[in-house]
Design an enzyme around this catalytic site. Structure first.
Site, short mmCIF file in Angstrom:
data_model
loop_
_atom_site.label_atom_id
_atom_site.label_comp_id
_atom_site.label_asym_id
_atom_site.label_seq_id
_atom_site.Cartn_x
_atom_site.Cartn_y
_atom_site.Cartn_z
N GLN A 157 93.33 -44.88 -22.77
CA GLN A 157 94.56 -44.17 -23.08
C GLN A 157 95.70 -45.08 -23.52
O GLN A 157 96.66 -44.62 -24.14
CB GLN A 157 95.00 -43.34 -21.86
CG GLN A 157 94.00 -42.23 -21.55
CD GLN A 157 94.42 -41.38 -20.36
OE1 GLN A 157 94.10 -41.71 -19.23
NE2 GLN A 157 95.14 -40.31 -20.61
N ASN A 169 87.22 -42.35 -11.50
CA ASN A 169 88.34 -41.43 -11.63
C ASN A 169 87.81 -40.04 -11.99
O ASN A 169 87.16 -39.87 -13.02
CB ASN A 169 89.30 -41.88 -12.74
CG ASN A 169 90.46 -40.90 -12.87
OD1 ASN A 169 91.32 -40.86 -12.01
ND2 ASN A 169 90.45 -40.06 -13.90
N GLU A 170 88.11 -39.06 -11.15
CA GLU A 170 87.85 -37.65 -11.44
C GLU A 170 86.43 -37.40 -11.98
O GLU A 170 86.26 -36.99 -13.14
CB GLU A 170 88.89 -37.13 -12.44
CG GLU A 170 90.32 -37.26 -11.96
CD GLU A 170 91.35 -36.73 -12.96
OE1 GLU A 170 90.96 -36.26 -14.03
OE2 GLU A 170 92.54 -36.80 -12.66
N TYR A 204 98.01 -32.03 -10.12
CA TYR A 204 98.97 -31.62 -11.15
C TYR A 204 99.44 -30.18 -10.97
O TYR A 204 100.63 -29.90 -11.09
CB TYR A 204 98.35 -31.77 -12.55
CG TYR A 204 98.17 -33.23 -12.92
CD1 TYR A 204 99.19 -33.94 -13.53
CD2 TYR A 204 97.00 -33.91 -12.59
CE1 TYR A 204 99.05 -35.28 -13.84
CE2 TYR A 204 96.85 -35.26 -12.89
CZ TYR A 204 97.88 -35.93 -13.51
OH TYR A 204 97.76 -37.27 -13.79
N GLU A 212 97.40 -40.04 -8.83
CA GLU A 212 98.06 -39.55 -10.04
C GLU A 212 98.85 -38.30 -9.70
O GLU A 212 98.35 -37.42 -8.99
CB GLU A 212 97.06 -39.14 -11.14
CG GLU A 212 96.35 -40.26 -11.81
CD GLU A 212 95.40 -39.77 -12.89
OE1 GLU A 212 95.60 -38.67 -13.45
OE2 GLU A 212 94.44 -40.51 -13.18
N TRP A 265 93.73 -37.68 -24.08
CA TRP A 265 92.39 -37.15 -24.32
C TRP A 265 92.36 -36.12 -25.45
O TRP A 265 92.88 -36.41 -26.53
CB TRP A 265 91.81 -36.62 -22.99
CG TRP A 265 91.89 -37.67 -21.91
CD1 TRP A 265 92.66 -37.62 -20.78
CD2 TRP A 265 91.22 -38.96 -21.86
NE1 TRP A 265 92.50 -38.78 -20.03
CE2 TRP A 265 91.62 -39.61 -20.67
CE3 TRP A 265 90.31 -39.62 -22.68
CZ2 TRP A 265 91.16 -40.87 -20.30
CZ3 TRP A 265 89.85 -40.88 -22.32
CH2 TRP A 265 90.27 -41.48 -21.14
O1 IFM Z 1 95.67 -38.24 -18.58
C1 IFM Z 1 94.92 -37.72 -17.53
C2 IFM Z 1 94.23 -38.83 -16.77
O2 IFM Z 1 93.45 -39.62 -17.60
C3 IFM Z 1 93.33 -38.24 -15.70
N1 IFM Z 1 94.06 -37.33 -14.87
C4 IFM Z 1 94.86 -36.33 -15.52
C5 IFM Z 1 95.76 -36.96 -16.55
C6 IFM Z 1 96.62 -35.87 -17.24
O3 IFM Z 1 95.80 -34.95 -17.86
#
Ligand code: IFM
Length: 472
Positions: free
Chosen positions: A34, A178-179, A310, A374, A430
């Site tokens: 990113q 991550n995720e 989020y 995050e 993304w």
């Molecule tokens: O940008 C993403 C990140 O890469 C992974 N978690 C969510 C963010 C926002 O969509």
């Protein structure tokens, strides 16, 4: 409390109403694809995101990560900005294709970049927190089947060991994945993320091999003396539309299985939940990916659980509704919009759901230190005409609300030890490309100029104060 201005007047500083523990980790996060750009520098190979973003129609505006924020060349400036904010920690991810361009072997020049980054962070008093997989699988491994293939888990552990061998003398905190839900289900079921496959049964296999890779990598990192090893999940803060309706409760339970318990239960030694295995079967896949001993490997004790949050999700039971693409096996569940203001991602702003999620984790799973790895929001940020300022009051409100939500969870006894804003910089979001800006720092992609948004100054003050004042 009072302080003096340069002119000598004494000003009252606001009382800290929500004070965080003294050792609380304040930071910000990014991910390699990113922000780094420099996709062909120093022997980097291609990842599934290079392929996906260069496939017409996959990313808004035809954007790619080719240049991104050019952080690969500008990392010193970016670390200096972190230090100005007073960040205690910076969570970055290592680009697997820089380290293993072919998915095997080692590319020392790729490791050199992270060596320099880590030294620069430490030189500025910022703790490096390394994430090993933030979605950039080397394309050669995808060509051999990708995450649905078991061997990828072992390749991941091998890569994790390589990175630790180079950085482990200075990096104490390691996040394996991550995720994994996004990597598996957005990438292999919904196809809206790389590698863009729409194979529901394969998505369950991918999910399992990600977890297996986590377990194998954890063992490799620990064998090498890693201090703190964890994983970052993005649990759904899902609730029934009508809390008293049984069909709505069942719908919420189904999504909870497919996004939350599918990871939390095996990670905490409970094995896969029966409803998740049943969903895998309904999606067309006997869970033949599950072998004896896998669940023990996955259940390696965690030092840290990273939570990315989020927005909430609300669902209702809807007989006949086909499964959502990202939730194979979720037939009969309909997602409905939650009420309230939304960010530019169309995500509802609801801090209370973060408190509820954290309390649920605290109540239902064994104790583990939690970090919010995050949290943040995209808004339509634009520099002022002078090009020196970006006013982003909505982001400040969002972050303030969510930090108060974290504070409430801590007050209720949940062991939250850190909070990292997503993101340090505006970056490649993304499938949404560059049109969604999450940064504390604005990036002008034409000039690569960085402009601290108002939220950056706000966060600097929160860190310096160790908390939040009375709500205004
Ligand atoms: O940008 C993403 C990140 O890469 C992974 N978690 C969510 C963010 C926002 O969509």
């Amino acid at each position: 409390m009072s302080s003096s201005t340069p002119a000598g007047q004494v000003t009252e500083e606001p009382t800290v109403a929500a004070r965080f523990p003294a050792r609380f980790v304040w930071g910000a996060a990014t991910a390699a694809y990113q922000i780094e750009g420099a996709v062909a520098a120093d022997g980097r190979g291609r990842s599934i995101w290079d392929t996906f973003s260069h496939t017409p129609g996959k990313v808004a505006g035809g954007d790619t990560g080719d240049a991104a924020c050019d952080h690969y060349h500008r990392y010193e400036q970016d670390v200096a900005l972190m230090a100005e904010l007073g960040l205690r920690a910076y969570r970055f991810s290592v680009a697997w294709p820089r380290i293993q361009p072919d998915g095997r072997g080692a590319n020392p020049a790729g490791l050199d970049f992270y060596d320099r980054l880590v030294d620069t962070l430490i030189g500025h008093g910022v703790d490096p927190v390394a994430t090993l997989y933030h979605w950039d699988l080397p394309q050669p491994l995808e060509d051999q089947g990708g995450w649905p293939v078991r061997d990828t888990a072992y390749r991941f552990a091998e890569y994790a060991a390589l990175v630790h061998d180079r950085l482990g003398d200075r990096v104490d905190t390691w996040i394996t994945l991550n995720e994994p839900w996004c990597a598996a289900f957005l990438g292999y079921a919904a196809g809206i993320h790389a590698p863009g496959r729409t194979e529901p049964a394969a998505a369950f296999a991918a999910s399992h091999h990600l977890l297996l890779g986590h377990g194998e990598a954890t063992a490799a990192l620990r064998a090498r003396g890693a201090g703190t090893v964890g994983i970052t999940l993005n649990p759904a803060a899902v609730r029934p539309l009508d809390p008293d309706s049984e069909p709505d409760q069942a719908a919420a339970r189904r999504i909870d299985g497919l996004q939350n318990r599918i990871y939390l239960d095996p990670l905490f030694g409970r094995g896969y939940p029966a409803d998740v295995l049943a969903a895998s079967r309904r999606a067309g896949g006997e869970p033949s990916w599950l072998r004896d001993g896998d669940e023990q490997t996955i259940a390696a004790p965690l030092d840290l659980l990273g939570i990315n949050y989020y927005a909430p999700a609300v669902v209702t039971g809807a007989p006949g509704e086909p499964a959502a693409a990202a939730y194979p096996g979720s037939d009969g569940v309909r997602f409905v919009p939650a009420p309230g203001p939304v960010t530019m991602m169309d995500w509802v702003v609801e801090p209370a759901s973060l408190t509820a999620l954290l309390q649920r984790l605290g109540a239902e799973y064994p104790p583990v230190p939690i970090w919010i790895t995050e949290n943040g929001a995209a808004y339509d940020d634009r520099p002022e005409p002078d090009g020196q300022r970006v006013h982003d009051p909505e982001r400040i409100r969002y972050l303030d609300g969510h930090l108060r939500a974290v504070h409430q969870a801590i007050a209720a006894g949940v062991d939250v030890q850190g909070y990292l804003v997503w993101s340090l910089l505006d970056n490649f979001e993304w499938a949404e490309g560059y049109r969604r800006r999450f940064g504390l720092i604005y990036v002008d992609y034409e000039t690569q100029a960085r402009v601290a948004k108002d939220s950056a100054g706000w966060f600097r003050d929160v860190i310096a104060r160790g908390g939040l004042p009375e709500p205004s």
